[in-house]
Design an enzyme around this catalytic site. Sequence first.
Site, short mmCIF file in Angstrom:
data_model
loop_
_atom_site.label_atom_id
_atom_site.label_comp_id
_atom_site.label_asym_id
_atom_site.label_seq_id
_atom_site.Cartn_x
_atom_site.Cartn_y
_atom_site.Cartn_z
N GLN A 1 0.88 -1.17 0.03
CA GLN A 1 0.05 -0.01 0.14
C GLN A 1 0.82 1.20 -0.04
O GLN A 1 1.92 1.19 0.55
CB GLN A 1 -0.90 -0.09 1.07
CG GLN A 1 -1.98 1.00 1.22
CD GLN A 1 -3.10 0.58 2.10
OE1 GLN A 1 -3.26 -0.39 2.63
NE2 GLN A 1 -3.76 1.83 2.60
N SER B 1 3.72 -6.38 2.90
CA SER B 1 2.47 -6.52 3.51
C SER B 1 1.26 -6.88 2.57
O SER B 1 1.20 -8.30 2.31
CB SER B 1 2.35 -4.87 4.01
OG SER B 1 1.15 -4.60 4.59
N LEU B 2 0.43 -5.91 2.11
CA LEU B 2 -0.50 -6.30 1.19
C LEU B 2 -0.03 -7.28 -0.10
O LEU B 2 -0.56 -8.22 -0.68
CB LEU B 2 -1.24 -5.11 0.52
CG LEU B 2 -1.98 -5.38 -0.63
CD1 LEU B 2 -3.37 -6.40 -0.39
CD2 LEU B 2 -2.30 -4.15 -1.54
N ARG C 1 -10.01 -7.17 4.24
CA ARG C 1 -8.82 -6.55 5.15
C ARG C 1 -8.56 -5.16 5.06
O ARG C 1 -8.44 -4.98 6.24
CB ARG C 1 -7.57 -7.54 4.49
CG ARG C 1 -6.17 -7.27 5.15
CD ARG C 1 -5.02 -7.75 4.54
NE ARG C 1 -3.87 -8.03 4.92
CZ ARG C 1 -2.70 -6.78 4.96
NH1 ARG C 1 -3.27 -6.10 3.83
NH2 ARG C 1 -1.58 -6.86 5.32
N GLN D 1 0.36 -11.49 10.52
CA GLN D 1 1.09 -10.50 9.66
C GLN D 1 0.45 -9.10 9.86
O GLN D 1 1.30 -8.28 9.53
CB GLN D 1 1.07 -10.87 8.05
CG GLN D 1 1.85 -10.16 7.09
CD GLN D 1 1.02 -9.37 6.04
OE1 GLN D 1 -0.04 -9.27 6.40
NE2 GLN D 1 1.54 -9.45 5.04
#
Length: 313
Positions: free
Chosen positions: A10, A89-90, A114, A247
Amino acid sequence: MKTAFIFSGQGAQYAGMGKELYDNFECVKEVFDKADSVLDFKVTDMCFGEDERLNETEYTQPALLTMSYGVCRLMEEKGLKADYVAGLSLGEYSAHVASGTMSFEDAVKLVRKRGKFMTEAVPKGEGAMCAVLNLGADKIQEACDEVAEIGRCMIANYNAPGQIVIAGDKAAVEKASELVVEKGARRAVMLNVSGPFHTSLLKPAAEKLAEELEKIDLNDMKIPVITNLTAQVVEDKSQVKDILTKQVMNPVKWEQSVKNMIELGVDTFVEMGPGKTLSSFVKKAAKEVGADVSIYNVEDLKTLEKTLGGLGL
């Protein structure tokens, strides 16, 4: 040559991302059109137009996943195969789709939820994130400990040598950002994000995410996935749901992930999706360990041509 596909997180999004590739390659168009058909909004409109929601976490995440996986499909069609996949991350969800762990349809609906859960976990304006430049983790942790009376503050991302992100309660992070400069950081930059991601404050989001993950069927991984949680290869699909749950509320070990991939023999990194942020992180990590690596990114026709030329495809 060992190749890693790496996927944007992101913050990489921008208006117009993916449009050139969508217009020129059927496999990219198929991915975007599939996202349009399974979501309750049109990713194509959001990515290709001027839609302010593109910067809202619950829309950003499916949009980025769509763009990244579209690029992945294109590179595979051009004959490039990955030995490892990883994402920041994403981006770890994009990596799992690329590996075949989960279907694109399941993943794009999941990351929409999410994003929503992450936004709801901490009321807007109460959390913050700050990038700390050129200061060691020990000194940064000291600063986090010293603001404990004000609020929670912790390391959220190990992005690259010389770049660590802290996050937590806004007042505590703001005070810690002053302390790290006093301790020798070159700069401390407050980030324009909607919450303190990858901290214990996201526990409510993790709990809701765990429930949604239970509804999804996972497949065996066709390509080894390096997870942010441990910076190691995920050994088995049975670990994936627990890893993805943890995570969201634990630090992203991206620097360690890159160094581990280099140790595993990766000498070529291809960033799939908007921007070159991960490419810059890889460059710094490789330099620190003295590794000679090739780094490419693909986000439009120009970068595609350059990457295909560099890889001899």
